[in-house]
Every structure is written in structure tokens, then in C-alpha cells.
Design a protein around this motif. Structure first.
Motif, PDB file in Angstrom:
ATOM      1  N   GLN A  94      40.784  17.696  52.255  1.00  0.00           N
ATOM      2  CA  GLN A  94      39.862  17.864  51.140  1.00  0.00           C
ATOM      3  C   GLN A  94      39.433  19.391  51.099  1.00  0.00           C
ATOM      4  N   LYS A  95      39.078  19.993  52.348  1.00  0.00           N
ATOM      5  CA  LYS A  95      38.715  21.434  52.478  1.00  0.00           C
ATOM      6  C   LYS A  95      39.935  22.276  52.071  1.00  0.00           C
ATOM      7  N   ALA A  96      41.217  21.941  52.058  1.00  0.00           N
ATOM      8  CA  ALA A  96      42.108  22.740  51.665  1.00  0.00           C
ATOM      9  C   ALA A  96      42.388  22.558  50.396  1.00  0.00           C
ATOM     10  N   ASN A  97      41.941  21.332  49.702  1.00  0.00           N
ATOM     11  CA  ASN A  97      42.052  21.465  48.116  1.00  0.00           C
ATOM     12  C   ASN A  97      41.145  22.064  47.578  1.00  0.00           C
ATOM     13  N   VAL A  98      39.714  21.941  48.196  1.00  0.00           N
ATOM     14  CA  VAL A  98      38.622  22.899  47.595  1.00  0.00           C
ATOM     15  C   VAL A  98      38.913  24.258  47.539  1.00  0.00           C
ATOM     16  N   GLY A  99      39.681  24.659  48.669  1.00  0.00           N
ATOM     17  CA  GLY A  99      39.937  26.219  48.811  1.00  0.00           C
ATOM     18  C   GLY A  99      40.883  26.593  47.791  1.00  0.00           C
ATOM     19  N   LEU A 100      41.724  25.838  47.461  1.00  0.00           N
ATOM     20  CA  LEU A 100      42.877  26.039  46.567  1.00  0.00           C
ATOM     21  C   LEU A 100      42.130  25.991  45.242  1.00  0.00           C
ATOM     22  N   GLN A 101      41.546  25.212  44.835  1.00  0.00           N
ATOM     23  CA  GLN A 101      40.938  24.963  43.698  1.00  0.00           C
ATOM     24  C   GLN A 101      39.988  26.343  43.432  1.00  0.00           C
ATOM     25  N   PHE A 102      39.318  26.649  44.340  1.00  0.00           N
ATOM     26  CA  PHE A 102      38.459  27.826  44.281  1.00  0.00           C
ATOM     27  C   PHE A 102      39.186  29.024  43.956  1.00  0.00           C
ATOM     28  N   GLY A 103      40.427  29.054  44.426  1.00  0.00           N
ATOM     29  CA  GLY A 103      41.286  30.213  44.551  1.00  0.00           C
ATOM     30  C   GLY A 103      41.932  30.395  43.061  1.00  0.00           C
ATOM     31  N   LEU A 104      42.340  29.079  42.561  1.00  0.00           N
ATOM     32  CA  LEU A 104      42.788  28.884  41.021  1.00  0.00           C
ATOM     33  C   LEU A 104      41.647  29.539  40.243  1.00  0.00           C
ATOM     34  N   GLN A 105      40.665  29.005  40.454  1.00  0.00           N
ATOM     35  CA  GLN A 105      39.455  29.666  39.586  1.00  0.00           C
ATOM     36  C   GLN A 105      39.172  31.291  39.542  1.00  0.00           C
ATOM     37  N   VAL A 106      39.128  31.603  40.864  1.00  0.00           N
ATOM     38  CA  VAL A 106      39.104  33.204  40.815  1.00  0.00           C
ATOM     39  C   VAL A 106      40.169  33.769  40.249  1.00  0.00           C
ATOM     40  N   ARG A 107      41.612  33.261  40.205  1.00  0.00           N
ATOM     41  CA  ARG A 107      42.530  33.760  39.699  1.00  0.00           C
ATOM     42  C   ARG A 107      42.416  33.740  38.070  1.00  0.00           C
ATOM     43  N   ASN A 108      42.081  32.554  37.525  1.00  0.00           N
ATOM     44  CA  ASN A 108      41.834  32.498  36.031  1.00  0.00           C
ATOM     45  C   ASN A 108      40.808  33.403  35.788  1.00  0.00           C
ATOM     46  N   LYS A 109      39.819  33.740  36.537  1.00  0.00           N
ATOM     47  CA  LYS A 109      38.752  34.475  35.954  1.00  0.00           C
ATOM     48  C   LYS A 109      39.331  35.981  35.870  1.00  0.00           C
ATOM     49  N   LEU A 110      40.126  36.589  37.213  1.00  0.00           N
ATOM     50  CA  LEU A 110      40.528  37.843  37.067  1.00  0.00           C
ATOM     51  C   LEU A 110      41.495  37.778  36.056  1.00  0.00           C
ATOM     52  N   VAL A 111      42.216  37.191  35.628  1.00  0.00           N
ATOM     53  CA  VAL A 111      43.365  37.017  34.533  1.00  0.00           C
ATOM     54  C   VAL A 111      42.490  37.248  33.236  1.00  0.00           C
ATOM     55  N   SER A 112      41.500  36.440  32.998  1.00  0.00           N
ATOM     56  CA  SER A 112      40.753  36.594  31.787  1.00  0.00           C
ATOM     57  C   SER A 112      40.091  37.844  31.614  1.00  0.00           C
ATOM     58  N   ALA A 113      39.423  38.317  32.736  1.00  0.00           N
ATOM     59  CA  ALA A 113      38.824  39.834  32.871  1.00  0.00           C
ATOM     60  C   ALA A 113      39.834  40.660  32.576  1.00  0.00           C
ATOM     61  N   TYR A 114      40.991  40.592  33.097  1.00  0.00           N
ATOM     62  CA  TYR A 114      42.120  41.638  32.720  1.00  0.00           C
ATOM     63  C   TYR A 114      42.393  41.746  31.198  1.00  0.00           C
ATOM     64  N   ASN A 115      42.542  40.454  30.715  1.00  0.00           N
ATOM     65  CA  ASN A 115      43.041  40.314  29.175  1.00  0.00           C
ATOM     66  C   ASN A 115      41.948  40.965  28.200  1.00  0.00           C
ATOM     67  N   ASP A 116      40.603  40.615  28.869  1.00  0.00           N
ATOM     68  CA  ASP A 116      39.297  41.135  28.157  1.00  0.00           C
ATOM     69  C   ASP A 116      39.335  42.799  27.920  1.00  0.00           C
ATOM     70  N   ILE A 117      39.614  43.238  29.182  1.00  0.00           N
ATOM     71  CA  ILE A 117      39.462  44.833  29.330  1.00  0.00           C
ATOM     72  C   ILE A 117      40.767  45.459  28.664  1.00  0.00           C
ATOM     73  N   MET A 118      42.059  44.746  28.480  1.00  0.00           N
ATOM     74  CA  MET A 118      43.055  45.184  28.024  1.00  0.00           C
ATOM     75  C   MET A 118      42.965  45.150  26.331  1.00  0.00           C
ATOM     76  N   ASN A 119      42.087  44.105  25.796  1.00  0.00           N
ATOM     77  CA  ASN A 119      42.029  44.065  24.397  1.00  0.00           C
ATOM     78  C   ASN A 119      40.681  44.981  23.868  1.00  0.00           C
ATOM     79  N   ILE A 120      39.979  45.596  24.765  1.00  0.00           N
ATOM     80  CA  ILE A 120      38.978  46.652  24.240  1.00  0.00           C
ATOM     81  C   ILE A 120      39.858  47.910  23.623  1.00  0.00           C
ATOM     82  N   SER A 121      39.250  48.176  22.391  1.00  0.00           N
ATOM     83  CA  SER A 121      39.890  49.209  21.715  1.00  0.00           C
ATOM     84  C   SER A 121      38.892  50.351  22.168  1.00  0.00           C
TER      85      SER A 121
END
Length: 122
Positions: A94-121
Motif C-alpha cells: 500500500q505504501k508503494a501504491n500511494v507513493g506511485l499515485q503521488f508521483g503520477l499526480q505530481v507528473r500530471n501537475k507538472l505537465v499541466s503547468a508546462y502546457n499552461d506556460i507554453m500556451n501563454i501568449s
């Protein structure tokens, strides 16, 4: 066997320190041109990029170590090792699963932030 989730705490402390550095950098700089060039070419910008990259790598390594440990515990339980209980295996998985889910959420937030920055005119 109560252990804190190390990837979560280390990632949160890294994000808090980066937020403190970012707020300190924007208050010190007077105009937006110096903020933009300082973040890209300045020494403080390079240091924060290095610290963020090392904190991210450290968190990913801890997630990987947690998964490796959980899998080795599960394997030891499967082969009938007497010093491994089912409770320990389940908690570690369960600890490994929670860590993996946390890592995936951080990755998703980083990709979303990157996309937001790239779309700024500019």
C-alpha cells in the motif's frame, strides 16, 4: 511498522522551499524583464532548477526503492520466509501504491503547468 511516506514528505518540503525561493526572487526584482532573464540565466535560477531537479529525482528514487522493497517482501512471503508476515507485505504494498499515485499526480501537475506556460501568449 509505522513509517512516514518519505516521497510525500520530501516532495512537499522541496515544493515549499521552491515556493519560498520564488516568492523571494519576485520581491527582490523590480521589473518583469529582470525576473524573466534572472530565472533563465541567473545563478539563483540555475540553483533552483538544480535543487528542483535533485528533489524530483530523489522523490522518484524513493518511490522506486519503496516499490522494490515491497516486491522483495512479497516474494519473501510467497516462498515462505518465516520472518515476513502478511500484514507487513500488505502495508508495504500500500505504501508503494500511494507513493506511485503521488508521483503520477505530481507528473500530471507538472505537465499541466508546462502546457499552461507554453500556451501563454507573449
Amino acid at each position: 511498522m509505522n513509517f512516514p511516506i518519505n516521497p510525500l514528505s520530501s516532495a512537499m518540503s522541496a515544493l515549499n522551499s521552491l515556493a519560498a525561493q520564488a516568492s523571494g526572487g519576485t520581491k527582490a526584482a523590480g521589473n518583469t524583464d529582470t525576473i524573466a532573464t534572472g530565472a533563465v540565466t541567473g545563478q539563483s535560477g540555475a540553483a533552483s532548477v538544480d535543487s528542483f531537479a535533485s528533489a524530483l529525482k530523489s522523490s522518484i528514487d524513493k518511490i522506486s526503492d519503496t516499490q522494490t522493497h515491497a516486491l522483495s517482501e512479497a516474494h519473501a512471503f510467497e516462498i515462505g520466509s518465516s520472518n515476513v508476515s502478511l500484514n507487513d507485505v500488505m502495508v508495504d504494498m500500500q505504501k508503494a501504491n500511494v507513493g506511485l499515485q503521488f508521483g503520477l499526480q505530481v507528473r500530471n501537475k507538472l505537465v499541466s503547468a508546462y502546457n499552461d506556460i507554453m500556451n501563454i501568449s507573449v
